[in-house]
Design a protein around this motif. Structure first.
Motif, PDB file in Angstrom:
ATOM      1  N   GLU A 179       1.152  -1.144   0.202  1.00  0.00           N
ATOM      2  CA  GLU A 179      -0.143  -0.158   0.164  1.00  0.00           C
ATOM      3  C   GLU A 179       0.797   1.390   0.172  1.00  0.00           C
ATOM      4  N   THR A 180      -0.031   2.685  -0.605  1.00  0.00           N
ATOM      5  CA  THR A 180       1.086   3.664  -0.244  1.00  0.00           C
ATOM      6  C   THR A 180       0.113   4.501   1.042  1.00  0.00           C
ATOM      7  N   ILE A 181       1.088   4.784   2.307  1.00  0.00           N
ATOM      8  CA  ILE A 181       0.714   5.436   2.992  1.00  0.00           C
ATOM      9  C   ILE A 181       1.129   6.791   3.476  1.00  0.00           C
ATOM     10  N   ASN A 182       0.520   7.611   2.877  1.00  0.00           N
ATOM     11  CA  ASN A 182       0.743   9.639   2.787  1.00  0.00           C
ATOM     12  C   ASN A 182       2.182   9.053   2.444  1.00  0.00           C
ATOM     13  N   GLY A 183       2.064   9.006   0.792  1.00  0.00           N
ATOM     14  CA  GLY A 183       2.743   8.851  -0.274  1.00  0.00           C
ATOM     15  C   GLY A 183       3.947   8.452  -0.420  1.00  0.00           C
ATOM     16  N   VAL A 184       3.728   7.566   0.582  1.00  0.00           N
ATOM     17  CA  VAL A 184       4.772   6.216   1.023  1.00  0.00           C
ATOM     18  C   VAL A 184       5.019   5.026   0.882  1.00  0.00           C
ATOM     19  N   PRO A 185       5.623   4.358  -0.472  1.00  0.00           N
ATOM     20  CA  PRO A 185       5.291   2.660  -0.561  1.00  0.00           C
ATOM     21  C   PRO A 185       5.524   1.854   1.405  1.00  0.00           C
ATOM     22  N   ALA A 186       4.664   1.099   1.131  1.00  0.00           N
ATOM     23  CA  ALA A 186       5.044   0.399   2.629  1.00  0.00           C
ATOM     24  C   ALA A 186       3.917  -1.088   2.216  1.00  0.00           C
ATOM     25  N   THR A 187       4.950  -2.787   3.295  1.00  0.00           N
ATOM     26  CA  THR A 187       4.153  -3.306   2.778  1.00  0.00           C
ATOM     27  C   THR A 187       3.461  -3.615   4.755  1.00  0.00           C
ATOM     28  N   ARG A 188       2.097  -4.418   4.429  1.00  0.00           N
ATOM     29  CA  ARG A 188       1.704  -4.451   5.448  1.00  0.00           C
ATOM     30  C   ARG A 188       1.451  -5.524   5.753  1.00  0.00           C
ATOM     31  N   TYR A 189       2.107  -5.404   7.410  1.00  0.00           N
ATOM     32  CA  TYR A 189       1.680  -6.619   7.691  1.00  0.00           C
ATOM     33  C   TYR A 189       1.065  -7.348   9.189  1.00  0.00           C
ATOM     34  N   ARG A 190       0.444  -7.875   9.290  1.00  0.00           N
ATOM     35  CA  ARG A 190      -0.507  -8.542  10.223  1.00  0.00           C
ATOM     36  C   ARG A 190      -0.204  -9.549  11.098  1.00  0.00           C
ATOM     37  N   GLY A 191      -0.742  -9.976  12.116  1.00  0.00           N
ATOM     38  CA  GLY A 191      -1.193 -11.255  13.113  1.00  0.00           C
ATOM     39  C   GLY A 191      -1.772 -10.276  14.294  1.00  0.00           C
ATOM     40  N   LYS A 192      -1.338 -11.015  15.582  1.00  0.00           N
ATOM     41  CA  LYS A 192      -2.393 -11.207  16.269  1.00  0.00           C
ATOM     42  C   LYS A 192      -1.958 -11.155  17.444  1.00  0.00           C
ATOM     43  N   LEU A 193      -2.262 -10.168  18.689  1.00  0.00           N
ATOM     44  CA  LEU A 193      -1.856  -9.753  19.596  1.00  0.00           C
ATOM     45  C   LEU A 193      -1.860 -10.581  21.358  1.00  0.00           C
ATOM     46  N   ASP A 194      -0.936 -11.171  22.044  1.00  0.00           N
ATOM     47  CA  ASP A 194      -1.662 -12.093  22.744  1.00  0.00           C
ATOM     48  C   ASP A 194      -1.874 -11.958  23.945  1.00  0.00           C
ATOM     49  N   HIS A 195      -2.265 -12.985  25.175  1.00  0.00           N
ATOM     50  CA  HIS A 195      -2.813 -11.640  26.115  1.00  0.00           C
ATOM     51  C   HIS A 195      -1.813 -11.118  27.306  1.00  0.00           C
ATOM     52  N   GLU A 196      -0.273 -11.400  27.280  1.00  0.00           N
ATOM     53  CA  GLU A 196       0.415 -10.899  27.858  1.00  0.00           C
ATOM     54  C   GLU A 196       0.431  -9.549  27.172  1.00  0.00           C
ATOM     55  N   THR A 197       0.398  -9.296  26.199  1.00  0.00           N
ATOM     56  CA  THR A 197       0.663  -8.044  25.556  1.00  0.00           C
ATOM     57  C   THR A 197      -0.312  -7.162  25.413  1.00  0.00           C
ATOM     58  N   LEU A 198      -1.687  -7.941  25.059  1.00  0.00           N
ATOM     59  CA  LEU A 198      -2.587  -6.613  26.047  1.00  0.00           C
ATOM     60  C   LEU A 198      -2.886  -6.175  27.545  1.00  0.00           C
ATOM     61  N   LYS A 199      -1.704  -6.513  28.423  1.00  0.00           N
ATOM     62  CA  LYS A 199      -1.234  -7.027  29.701  1.00  0.00           C
ATOM     63  C   LYS A 199      -0.505  -5.730  29.475  1.00  0.00           C
ATOM     64  N   LEU A 200       0.217  -5.621  29.502  1.00  0.00           N
ATOM     65  CA  LEU A 200       1.374  -4.381  28.848  1.00  0.00           C
ATOM     66  C   LEU A 200       1.451  -3.086  29.649  1.00  0.00           C
TER      67      LEU A 200
END
Length: 288
Positions: A179-200
């Motif tokens: 995708e292009t974000i604010n005029g800058v080409p970028a690669t998009r990555y997607r993943g999950k957040l585990d429980h400990e990360t939500l409680k950081l």
């Protein structure tokens, strides 16, 4: 199968820094459907496919936090009937330990927004209400490393680095397109957040509430993270998302744009007059 959760009630008390915002979140619904699903890949296959992408995201976050960037962040939290929107704009230089954020909170896009601002200078964070019903707009200071989160997806004192720290912990990361974000080409990555990360860095009572919610669900809360990485290997957009019920309006979403990454930023000096406070006493809708 519909699982109705009566946890997750958000009570933003009257008087953050003696302010005047009141918000009562209502019942949180987390919906799951019992339906046939295709067989999932083995643990070994999933690990092999995602480990390289996870390393890419972690490296991008590490490169980003060594630099400086302008920050344009938006947080939307809704229960399907009411929506709370926070906007945060400023700049942060993590390497130099300095930055500034201005925050505005509004309910359903109506009424006057409540506003605050923060300054990060070395090991100390400074904050104040920009307007207050009792006129108390004095600066406070707290040890930056001791600040804590009081709500899911809320950074302590709106520190942008907290969002990047959570993104760096995503699991099962996969490429999700170019995708292009604010005029800058970028690669998009997607993943999950585990429980400990939500409680950081979350305060104990809210962390316990999240534990209870997960136990009632019987699985991790369905939260995801996304990172857009530019051709220099730096994060230029980060997003956290969690559905809170049926419909798009019932969700919590954090979208943070990092602008002009690498460009030096300026930040105000530490306020000459401020009142020191224990970090444990700081918390509310404007301070996270």
């Amino acid at each position: 199968m519909l699982i109705r959760m009566f946890r997750g009630i958000l009570l933003f008390p009257r008087g953050e820094m003696r302010g005047s915002i009141v918000f009562l979140g209502t019942v949180v619904l987390l919906t799951t459907a019992c339906s046939a699903r295709p067989a999932a890949p083995s643990v070994q296959e999933a690990s092999k496919a995602s480990s390289g992408q996870e390393a890419t995201v972690r490296a991008a976050v590490a490169a980003t936090v060594k630099s400086a960037a302008g920050i344009d962040e938006r947080i939307e939290m809704g229960d399907g009937t009411k929506t709370m929107v926070l906007t945060m704009r400023g700049a942060l230089d993590v390497g130099a330990d300095k930055g500034q954020m201005k925050v505005a909170l509004q309910m359903d896009g109506s009424g006057k927004a409540a506003r605050s601002e923060q300054i990060f200078a070395g090991d100390t964070a400074y904050f104040r209400m920009m307007e207050a019903v009792d006129g108390d707009t004095a600066w406070r200071s707290v040890p930056r490393a001791e600040t804590q989160s009081h709500y899911m997806f809320r950074a302590p004192l709106n520190d942008p680095k907290y969002v990047l720290d959570q993104v760096a912990r995503m699991r099962g990361a996969k490429k999700a397109g170019e995708e292009t974000i604010n005029g800058v080409p970028a690669t998009r990555y997607r993943g999950k957040l585990d429980h400990e990360t939500l409680k950081l860095r979350m305060v104990e009572d809210k962390a316990v509430a999240l534990d209870t919610l997960r136990d009632q669900l019987g699985k991790d809360i369905p939260a995801t993270a996304e990172a857009w990485v530019d051709q220099q290997g730096r994060v230029i957009r980060a997003r956290l998302h969690c559905p809170l019920g049926q419909g798009k309006a019932a969700a919590a979403t954090v979208t943070m744009n990092l602008l002009d990454v690498g460009k030096p930023v300026t930040a105000p000096a530490a306020p000459p007059r401020r009142q020191s406070m224990p970090a444990i006493t700081v918390g509310g809708p404007l301070t996270g």
